[in-house]
Design a protein around this motif. Structure first.
Motif, mmCIF file in Angstrom:
data_model
loop_
_atom_site.group_PDB
_atom_site.id
_atom_site.type_symbol
_atom_site.label_atom_id
_atom_site.label_comp_id
_atom_site.label_asym_id
_atom_site.label_seq_id
_atom_site.Cartn_x
_atom_site.Cartn_y
_atom_site.Cartn_z
ATOM 1 N N ASP A 113 0.830 -1.206 0.000
ATOM 2 C CA ASP A 113 0.000 0.000 0.000
ATOM 3 C C ASP A 113 0.863 1.253 0.000
ATOM 4 O OD1 ASP A 113 -2.401 -1.369 -0.031
ATOM 5 O OD2 ASP A 113 -2.794 -1.134 2.115
ATOM 6 N N GLY A 114 1.941 1.251 0.780
ATOM 7 C CA GLY A 114 2.827 2.413 0.842
ATOM 8 C C GLY A 114 3.464 2.712 -0.502
ATOM 9 N N ILE A 115 3.957 1.683 -1.170
ATOM 10 C CA ILE A 115 4.594 1.859 -2.481
ATOM 11 C C ILE A 115 3.580 2.328 -3.513
ATOM 12 C CG2 ILE A 115 5.724 0.645 -4.393
ATOM 13 C CD1 ILE A 115 6.964 -1.221 -2.186
ATOM 14 N N THR A 116 2.443 1.660 -3.551
ATOM 15 C CA THR A 116 1.413 1.994 -4.538
ATOM 16 C C THR A 116 0.847 3.385 -4.292
ATOM 17 O OG1 THR A 116 0.861 -0.352 -4.626
ATOM 18 C CG2 THR A 116 -0.689 1.148 -5.651
ATOM 19 N N PHE A 117 0.634 3.720 -3.024
ATOM 20 C CA PHE A 117 0.121 5.051 -2.706
ATOM 21 C C PHE A 117 1.135 6.124 -3.086
ATOM 22 C CE2 PHE A 117 -0.653 8.703 0.069
ATOM 23 C CZ PHE A 117 -1.936 9.005 -0.331
ATOM 24 N N ALA A 118 2.410 5.879 -2.814
ATOM 25 C CA ALA A 118 3.441 6.858 -3.184
ATOM 26 C C ALA A 118 3.425 7.108 -4.687
ATOM 27 C CB ALA A 118 4.821 6.377 -2.735
ATOM 28 N N LEU A 119 3.361 6.054 -5.462
ATOM 29 C CA LEU A 119 3.417 6.192 -6.916
ATOM 30 C C LEU A 119 2.124 6.727 -7.527
ATOM 31 C CD1 LEU A 119 5.284 2.864 -7.775
ATOM 32 C CD2 LEU A 119 6.208 5.189 -7.941
ATOM 33 N N TYR A 120 0.985 6.167 -7.117
ATOM 34 C CA TYR A 120 -0.269 6.439 -7.814
ATOM 35 C C TYR A 120 -1.370 7.076 -6.974
ATOM 36 C CZ TYR A 120 1.885 3.683 -11.442
ATOM 37 O OH TYR A 120 2.752 3.224 -12.397
ATOM 38 N N GLY A 121 -1.133 7.261 -5.671
ATOM 39 C CA GLY A 121 -2.163 7.852 -4.832
ATOM 40 C C GLY A 121 -3.311 6.910 -4.549
ATOM 41 N N GLU A 122 -3.081 5.625 -4.734
ATOM 42 C CA GLU A 122 -4.093 4.585 -4.495
ATOM 43 C C GLU A 122 -3.463 3.476 -3.673
ATOM 44 O OE1 GLU A 122 -7.203 4.848 -5.356
ATOM 45 O OE2 GLU A 122 -7.073 6.518 -6.749
ATOM 46 N N VAL A 123 -4.286 2.622 -3.066
ATOM 47 C CA VAL A 123 -3.768 1.483 -2.315
ATOM 48 C C VAL A 123 -3.622 0.286 -3.241
ATOM 49 C CG1 VAL A 123 -4.552 2.244 -0.055
ATOM 50 C CG2 VAL A 123 -6.089 0.917 -1.492
ATOM 51 N N SER A 124 -2.924 -0.742 -2.773
ATOM 52 C CA SER A 124 -2.561 -1.858 -3.642
ATOM 53 C C SER A 124 -3.675 -2.856 -3.904
ATOM 54 C CB SER A 124 -1.351 -2.602 -3.053
ATOM 55 O OG SER A 124 -1.683 -3.168 -1.807
ATOM 56 N N GLY A 125 -4.637 -2.943 -3.037
ATOM 57 C CA GLY A 125 -5.689 -3.947 -3.212
ATOM 58 C C GLY A 125 -7.069 -3.338 -3.141
ATOM 59 N N ASP A 126 -8.068 -4.201 -3.103
ATOM 60 C CA ASP A 126 -9.452 -3.748 -3.079
ATOM 61 C C ASP A 126 -10.043 -3.762 -1.671
ATOM 62 O OD1 ASP A 126 -9.351 -3.518 -5.856
ATOM 63 O OD2 ASP A 126 -9.954 -5.610 -6.136
ATOM 64 N N ILE A 127 -9.266 -4.169 -0.677
ATOM 65 C CA ILE A 127 -9.789 -4.338 0.670
ATOM 66 C C ILE A 127 -9.798 -3.022 1.443
ATOM 67 C CG2 ILE A 127 -9.431 -5.503 2.876
ATOM 68 C CD1 ILE A 127 -8.201 -7.824 1.221
ATOM 69 N N ARG A 128 -8.701 -2.293 1.393
ATOM 70 C CA ARG A 128 -8.555 -1.040 2.139
ATOM 71 C C ARG A 128 -8.904 0.163 1.289
ATOM 72 N NH1 ARG A 128 -3.236 -1.637 5.879
ATOM 73 N NH2 ARG A 128 -3.106 -3.736 5.157
ATOM 74 N N GLU A 129 -9.273 1.238 1.969
ATOM 75 C CA GLU A 129 -9.467 2.528 1.318
ATOM 76 C C GLU A 129 -8.224 3.369 1.588
ATOM 77 O OE1 GLU A 129 -12.121 3.640 -0.507
ATOM 78 O OE2 GLU A 129 -12.882 1.595 -0.400
ATOM 79 N N LYS A 130 -7.876 4.261 0.680
ATOM 80 C CA LYS A 130 -6.666 5.058 0.881
ATOM 81 C C LYS A 130 -6.790 6.015 2.063
ATOM 82 C CE LYS A 130 -7.646 8.482 -2.703
ATOM 83 N NZ LYS A 130 -7.104 9.093 -3.887
ATOM 84 N N ASP A 131 -8.014 6.385 2.436
ATOM 85 C CA ASP A 131 -8.188 7.264 3.588
ATOM 86 C C ASP A 131 -7.975 6.523 4.913
ATOM 87 O OD1 ASP A 131 -8.682 9.356 1.888
ATOM 88 O OD2 ASP A 131 -10.861 9.227 2.065
ATOM 89 N N SER A 132 -7.778 5.208 4.856
ATOM 90 C CA SER A 132 -7.551 4.431 6.085
ATOM 91 C C SER A 132 -6.072 4.095 6.274
ATOM 92 C CB SER A 132 -8.377 3.144 6.061
ATOM 93 O OG SER A 132 -7.860 2.244 5.088
ATOM 94 N N LEU A 133 -5.191 4.776 5.546
ATOM 95 C CA LEU A 133 -3.762 4.478 5.635
ATOM 96 C C LEU A 133 -3.135 4.929 6.950
ATOM 97 C CD1 LEU A 133 -2.623 5.382 2.006
ATOM 98 C CD2 LEU A 133 -2.837 3.108 3.010
ATOM 99 N N ARG A 134 -3.701 5.914 7.583
ATOM 100 C CA ARG A 134 -3.140 6.417 8.844
ATOM 101 C C ARG A 134 -3.401 5.402 9.953
ATOM 102 N NH1 ARG A 134 -1.424 11.108 11.404
ATOM 103 N NH2 ARG A 134 -2.143 11.333 13.551
#
Length: 183
Positions: free
Chosen positions: A28-49
């Protein structure tokens, strides 16, 4: 901080561990850094904290990578709630990002950073998930994708669009010559 430089020299490596070890968090960290999205379909990007993070701690991911001899640094933060700097209460810190190449700022803002990364890597978010996040089962989607979808993924990865343009021009020219001969 995770340093992939030593293990990634051969180009392919496996990230493994028991459930809850942090594999998806890493992806998720790598994918979010590159594309602003999480790596899978389970989590939402607003739940990264993390729920365990102190309220005054900034939430962001920092990714350094080298591509085609150039050094890149991305700093991206998700939307999150933080205490106000003055007074009481909380405010929403908006999602943001910045991208540097060889130390020079080349993109600011979530959309701008994502667009620049797509331009640099020639792989969009969906394609990245299909070819990099094998551990998340996304590679299976590539295997089952239509021939047209696979062709587009590999065309982007290997930057073969110039050959398509050459082919189109040759076909156009040959049609023109054919009509001239048959007139």
């Amino acid at each position: 901080a995770v340093d992939f430089e030593t293990i990634g020299k051969k180009g392919l490596f496996l990230i493994t561990g028991p459930t809850g070890a942090g594999k998806t968090t890493l992806f998720d960290g790598i994918t979010f850094a590159l594309y602003g999205e999480v790596s899978g379909d389970i989590r939402e990007k607003d739940s990264l904290r993390s729920d365990f993070s102190p309220v005054d701690r900034q939430t962001y991911v920092e990714l350094h990578f080298t591509h085609q001899g150039k050094s890149y640094e991305i700093i991206r933060s998700p939307k999150y709630e933080r205490p106000k700097k003055r007074g009481e209460g909380f405010i929403i810190e908006p999602e943001n990002g910045e991208l540097k190449r060889d130390g020079e700022l080349i993109a600011v803002g979530t959309k701008e950073v994502t667009e620049k990364i797509h331009e640099i890597l020639r792989v969009n978010y969906g394609q990245f998930k299909q070819i990099v996040m094998i551990a998340q089962g996304e590679f299976l989607k590539l295997l089952h994708a239509s021939s047209k979808e696979r062709t587009q993924v590999f065309r982007n990865i290997f930057n073969t669009s110039i050959y398509d343009e050459i082919t189109k021009k040759v076909i156009e020219r040959s049609k023109g010559l054919f009509y001239q001969i048959n007139e």
